[in-house]
Design a protein around this motif. Structure first.
Motif, PDB file in Angstrom:
ATOM      1  N   SER A 199       2.273  34.175  -4.157  1.00 60.98           N
ATOM      2  CA  SER A 199       3.337  34.321  -5.099  1.00 60.98           C
ATOM      3  C   SER A 199       4.575  33.281  -4.908  1.00 60.98           C
ATOM      4  CB  SER A 199       4.061  35.675  -4.811  1.00 60.98           C
ATOM      5  OG  SER A 199       5.135  35.907  -5.811  1.00 60.98           O
ATOM      6  N   ASP A 202       3.207  29.766  -6.056  1.00 55.51           N
ATOM      7  CA  ASP A 202       3.231  29.838  -7.784  1.00 55.51           C
ATOM      8  C   ASP A 202       4.637  29.427  -8.068  1.00 55.51           C
ATOM      9  OD1 ASP A 202       0.438  30.465  -7.843  1.00 55.51           O
ATOM     10  OD2 ASP A 202       0.998  32.695  -8.265  1.00 55.51           O
ATOM     11  N   ALA A 203       5.648  29.768  -7.282  1.00 62.80           N
ATOM     12  CA  ALA A 203       7.132  29.668  -7.689  1.00 62.80           C
ATOM     13  C   ALA A 203       7.607  28.370  -7.105  1.00 62.80           C
ATOM     14  CB  ALA A 203       8.037  30.591  -7.043  1.00 62.80           C
ATOM     15  N   TYR A 218      16.841  36.389  -6.429  1.00 64.21           N
ATOM     16  CA  TYR A 218      15.617  35.815  -6.848  1.00 64.21           C
ATOM     17  C   TYR A 218      14.506  36.337  -6.197  1.00 64.21           C
ATOM     18  CZ  TYR A 218      11.843  32.582  -7.889  1.00 64.21           C
ATOM     19  OH  TYR A 218      10.694  31.983  -8.315  1.00 64.21           O
ATOM     20  N   ARG A 222      11.299  38.728  -7.153  1.00 65.66           N
ATOM     21  CA  ARG A 222       9.866  38.349  -7.190  1.00 65.66           C
ATOM     22  C   ARG A 222       8.814  38.816  -6.027  1.00 65.66           C
ATOM     23  NH1 ARG A 222       7.651  34.001  -9.484  1.00 65.66           N
ATOM     24  NH2 ARG A 222       5.514  33.221  -8.662  1.00 65.66           N
TER      25      ARG A 222
END
Length: 429
Positions: A199, A202-203, A218, A222
């Motif tokens: 994850s 991906d960010a 944030y 997430r």
């Protein structure tokens, strides 16, 4: 590295981690194998690697890997069966050395411990001198090698010891924590698993520094409230956990993976009986009673089924644990598939002197409470005999079938977590 007192604001924590502990204990008896690819693993079709020498790790072999996979990666390695009695003895000797330095020792596994040496500095010198002395004493007394991380908290000390392997010492002063953390890939951070790492990747957050640049809100959005808050703290090197001298287990368990998937109820119950006695021995050794029992059944499709129940009385015997586990298994009804793994766990532990409510009734064929002291005495006698003659010294008659071998797994330990990357002996960021 200089021996000058480094910059620590409050605490000084050491994380001591033995290098390839299981392999190196075996090499004490087989010194001719030093420098070769050595793997400690069971020989069954579903056995896993307990530990591997750094020569074998260079080929990709790692702990908890299926032995069959290890053999394909390192076909020319020497494969040794585990000898757990030796591991426990060397672990005891290592922990004695650590406790001679400070009373504040938290043993977290058979080969790993945290030490709070804040108060020991006046007596023994700076933290670097203390760490060097520990490494020297362990080597001279046991022939084994330890790597040590030195920092102001447990998380950074753990990361430093991992980075210093093999045979290293790494000091991270408080003022240089971010310099130490920022280049680390997020997968190396405590509490970051594959899903969290994916994850973050991906960010575009691939290093500790990247995560530190992301805001708290944030990360919470997430990853979730708890995970986001945790990661926000650790990338800043914040960890307030104390060294816990005596870790009181909340539960104790044991598991068995069958060589082949089975629906043979007699074989499954024999394993449940074996596991029940394994767990009960640990209970008696800890001086505690269990007021709950749970079982875990994993089928051929890796689906896991669990059941648990509270007990009216605290129990300490394998007979009592088995009766509760057997009833839980019966409550599941017909097995949904062939069984791959089964586990027994005792829960709701309390002190052994908490007493036992007496009953006028025997129960429905299970262990009656009125005869529990006799069974406890009988099984305690079995413990003494096994301690003297080994696991085959004495066991329940139902297990003398040749199908189930006595268990040798050390309590609460399934493998090693040493990092395979080689680094220099002593360093500071």
């Amino acid at each position: 590295m200089a021996d000058a007192e480094p910059d620590f604001r409050d605490r000084v924590i050491l994380h001591v981690d033995m290098d390839a502990f299981f392999v190196n204990v075996e090499l004490l008896q087989r010194p001719e194998l030093r420098g070769r690819q050595v793997v400690v693993a069971g020989s069954g079709p579903r056995s896993v690697v307990l530990s591997a020498s750094y020569e074998a790790r260079a080929l990709g072999v790692g702990s908890a890997m299926p032995t069959a996979r290890a053999r394909s990666l390192a076909p020319h390695a020497v494969y040794l069966e585990p000898s757990h009695g030796g591991y426990r003895e060397y672990s005891r000797r290592v922990m004695e050395i650590l406790r001679s330095v400070t009373d504040l020792v938290e043993q977290v596994s058979v080969d790993e411990a945290f030490l709070d040496v804040t108060g020991a500095r006046r007596r023994l010198g700076g933290p670097v001198a203390i760490a060097r002395g520990i490494r020297r004493e362990i080597l001279e007394s046991t022939g084994l090698v330890a790597s040590i991380g030195v920092a102001g908290n447990k998380f950074i000390a753990k990361m430093a010891s991992t980075g210093s392997k093999p045979d290293g010492l790494w000091l991270v002063p408080d003022r240089r924590i971010l310099e130490f953390l920022d280049p680390l890939p997020v997968r190396r951070l405590w509490g970051v698993g594959e899903k969290t790492a994916a994850s973050l990747d991906d960010a575009g957050l691939r290093t500790s520094a990247d995560v530190r640049g992301a805001g708290l809100e944030y990360l919470r959005r997430r990853l979730g409230q708890a995970a986001g808050t945790h990661l926000h703290q650790i990338v800043r090197g914040i960890d307030d956990r104390p060294v816990v001298v005596e870790r009181l287990e909340k539960s104790m368990g044991a598991e068995h993976t069958f060589s082949y998937d089975t629906d043979d109820l007699r074989e499954i119950l024999a394993v449940v009986l074996q596991l029940s006695h394994d767990v009960a021995r640990r209970l008696r050794r800890s001086g505690r009673r269990a007021r709950g029992v749970a079982i875990k059944v994993r089928d051929r499709d890796f689906t896991t089924h669990t059941r648990s129940r509270a007990l009216d009385q605290g129990v300490t015997t394998g007979r009592e644990v088995y009766e509760a586990a057997r009833r839980l298994l019966e409550d599941m009804g017909p097995l949904p598939s062939r069984v791959r793994l089964i586990g027994v766990r005792v829960e709701r532990l309390d002190e052994g002197d908490a007493g036992r409510q007496l009953s006028l009734w025997d129960g429905d064929g299970a262990a009656g409470l009125h005869d529990a002291p006799e069974w406890d005495g009988a099984e305690s006698a079995m413990d003494v005999i096994r301690e003297k003659f080994g696991p085959q010294g004495l066991q329940p008659a139902r297990l003398v079938t040749g199908k189930i071998s006595p268990r040798y797994a050390p309590d609460g330990r399934s493998g090693s977590r040493e990092d395979p990357s080689p680094v220099s002996d002593e360093k500071t960021p």
